[in-house]
Write an enzyme that holds these catalytic residues in place. Structure first.
Site, mmCIF file in Angstrom:
data_model
loop_
_atom_site.group_PDB
_atom_site.id
_atom_site.type_symbol
_atom_site.label_atom_id
_atom_site.label_comp_id
_atom_site.label_asym_id
_atom_site.label_seq_id
_atom_site.Cartn_x
_atom_site.Cartn_y
_atom_site.Cartn_z
ATOM 1 N N ASP A 149 -63.185 -44.895 21.876
ATOM 2 C CA ASP A 149 -62.893 -45.158 23.280
ATOM 3 C C ASP A 149 -63.293 -46.578 23.689
ATOM 4 O OD1 ASP A 149 -61.971 -44.451 25.861
ATOM 5 O OD2 ASP A 149 -62.897 -42.471 25.741
ATOM 6 N N ASP A 201 -56.330 -41.782 30.995
ATOM 7 C CA ASP A 201 -56.259 -40.370 30.626
ATOM 8 C C ASP A 201 -55.134 -39.645 31.361
ATOM 9 O OD1 ASP A 201 -58.389 -40.758 29.002
ATOM 10 O OD2 ASP A 201 -59.826 -39.614 30.204
#
Length: 575
Positions: A149, A201
């Site tokens: 990430d 996301d």
């Protein structure tokens, strides 16, 4: 991409980009399950084992869902005394090696999560500066997949923050799929062929799904065996969409050749329920897993040149990955002729493929059709410029060379391409909120003329430097900062309500998807001309959702499509 020996490139919403190596990993888009969409931080050893058992018992594993991926929150809050990353002892009492063994014994592969920062997104220990020791620990646990990430960073350049983990995984000696979740902020398509997240996301809703599909659509140039565009995990079965909307979600991800990573609670699924019906559709999975690996392209929409409302706007121009004249790569690319331009004696710049000339136009106001397009995306999108390439501070297109803009180029412009009419420069849009990593918008903008020692010169910005057009045969115009070429875009524009997508499969069949984004049923037709077939060709069509087969089609395939729904066909030319 010397630094990515074993890893496949994905995007959490903004695609990868260089040549993938033939290393045997991710030759088709990875399939599996991830904990985040449904469980977030509420994960444990027991949950992971129960999930793996459910995927095995339901038969989903046999369909290709092989990765069991832990997302954030598996870690202890501190490293051990030797600096090694540790799992939370309460939630994972047996440890990660034992969990990995449990998954491997049942034929699964084991995925884990970290971040190219000092902490993960939930503030657990991450890997920036500790890549080697973490990669060694992951290898000792038997990890097969790493989602990496982009939280709590040092604000360093992503191109420099992500390769060290790739190198460390290589040195640790265990082949690992490396899934880079950079959020698409730094154009990973241009540097992360075996890594990659495409956007922010996903959420469990129609607008989120459609927006991410729109973001991923122009990135077909970078998809192929070893590197795939990833618009995030699947939301099928989480309850925020209708059955038709989830079918569309799954179909779109299959056509985009995106990883099929389930994100629901599979323990609750049973044979015959809606989620299982969608996730176990083998014919749709086969489109996603086709060995050729060509991402589908939007070939028609209700905003394309076939619609009289949108005629007369000139060619759609973008900055895209430069095509190779002699390419041994099997990936798709734009036709070289769509990137060749010639500077003519009168100062016009002509496209070799269309015979039209580069021209600037003033920004056009949003129309009723534009407002309808924005409405179809809900409140997630505030302006059409986030979704379409027709908008900029000054629009760039083509028109008949007699009426086209004349340009100054060369030494006197300092490498810029400058309009004689407005004095503005051709540039690639650099708005960081426009999340496309490829097919970047072109626009006209101030060249910032300045004076030095009594002489005016152009202090061009980084996105305004180009190789120069010249010669009778034409040449590619490369933006020197973005490293992308001025391209006539052959994809259909984003649709208001209706779109048709298509891709070629390894056996020569065509996969065709008809998408209805509207709130009422819609009738859609794909002609043989639209699909690149000769008129009169006899074709067998197979509906991948209704499982109906029809032979002898000669001119087109048509269907009524439900609101927010799709119809998908596999077309085979008859002998």
């Amino acid at each position: 991409f010397e630094f990515m020996l074993y890893y496949a490139a994905f995007l959490a919403l903004l695609v990868p980009g260089i040549e993938a190596k033939d290393n045997g990993l991710a030759r088709t888009p990875p399939m599996g399950w991830n904990s985040w969409n449904h469980f977030a931080c509420d994960i444990s050893e027991e949950l992971i084992k129960e999930t793996a058992d459910a995927i095995l018992d339901t038969g989903l594993q046999s369909m290709g869902y092989e990765y069991i991926n832990l997302d954030d929150c598996w870690q202890a809050s501190e490293r051990d005394m030797e600096g090694r990353i540790m799992p939370d002892a309460e939630r994972f009492p047996s440890g990660m090696k034992a969990l990995g063994d449990y998954l491997h014994e049942r034929g699964f592969k084991f995925g884990i999560y970290s971040s190219a920062g000092f902490k993960t997104c939930e503030a657990y220990p991450a890997s920036l500066g500790r890549e080697e020791i973490d990669a060694e620990v992951y290898a000792s646990w038997g990890v097969d997949y790493l989602k990496y990430d982009n939280c709590y960073t040092d604000f360093g350049v992503p191109e420099k923050r992500y390769p060290p983990m790739s190198e460390a995984l290589d040195q640790a000696g265990r082949p690992v799929v490396y899934s880079l979740c950079e959020w698409g902020r730094a154009n990973p398509a241009t540097w992360a062929d075996k890594i990659g997240g495409v956007s922010a996301d996903i959420s469990d809703g129609w607008y989120s799904i459609m927006t991410r599909a729109a973001i991923t659509a122009p990135l077909w140039r970078y998809a192929g065996p070893g590197g795939w565009n990833d618009p995030d995990m699947l939301e099928v079965g989480n309850g925020g969409c209708s059955f038709d909307e989830y079918k569309t979600h799954f179909s779109m991800w299959a056509m985009l050749k995106s990883p099929l990573i389930i994100g629901n609670d599979v323990r609750t699924m049973k044979a015959g329920d809606e989620a299982m019906t969608i996730l176990s559709n083998k014919e749709i999975i086969d489109i996603n897993q086709d060995s050729l690996g060509w991402q589908a392209r939007r070939i028609w929409s209700d905003r394309s040149e076939h619609n009289p409302i949108f005629k007369g706007r000139g060619d759609r121009l973008i900055a895209a990955k430069c095509s190779q004249t002699k390419s041994t790569n099997t990936r798709q690319q734009d036709a070289v002729e769509d990137q060749k331009w010639t500077l003519q004696a009168d100062g016009t710049i002509m496209s070799h493929s269309t015979g039209m000339c580069l021209t600037e136009r003033q920004e056009r106001p949003q129309s009723t059709e534009d407002e309808e397009l924005l409405e179809s995306f809900g409140t997630n999108v505030s302006s059409l410029s986030e979704l379409d390439f027709s908008f900029g501070r000054g629009r760039v297109t083509t028109e008949d060379c007699v009426d086209a803009t004349k340009w100054d180029v060369g030494v006197k412009t300092g490498g810029a391409i400058v309009s004689r009419d407005s004095g503005m420069c051709l540039e690639v849009a650099s708005n960081p909120l426009v999340v496309f990593t490829d097919g970047k918008r072109l626009q006209m903008a101030s060249c910032k003329p300045e004076m030095m020692d009594g002489h005016k010169f152009l202090n061009i910005r980084e996105n305004q430097g180009w190789t120069q057009p010249s010669g009778v045969t034409g040449a590619q115009l490369l933006n020197l900062y973005q490293r992308q070429c001025l391209t006539v875009d052959r994809d259909a524009p984003l649709g208001l309500r209706k779109e048709i997508w298509s891709t070629t499969l390894a056996d020569g069949d065509l996969a065709v998807m008809m998408l209805n984004k509207g709130k009422l049923p819609a009738h859609l037709s794909a002609s043989w001309e639209m699909l690149g077939l000769e008129e009169g060709t006899k074709v067998t069509t197979y509906d991948l959702w209704s499982h109906e087969r029809k032979r002898g089609r000669r001119n087109q395939v048509s269907s009524l499509v439900a609101p927010h729904g799709v119809v998908m066909f596999r077309l085979s030319v008859e002998e």
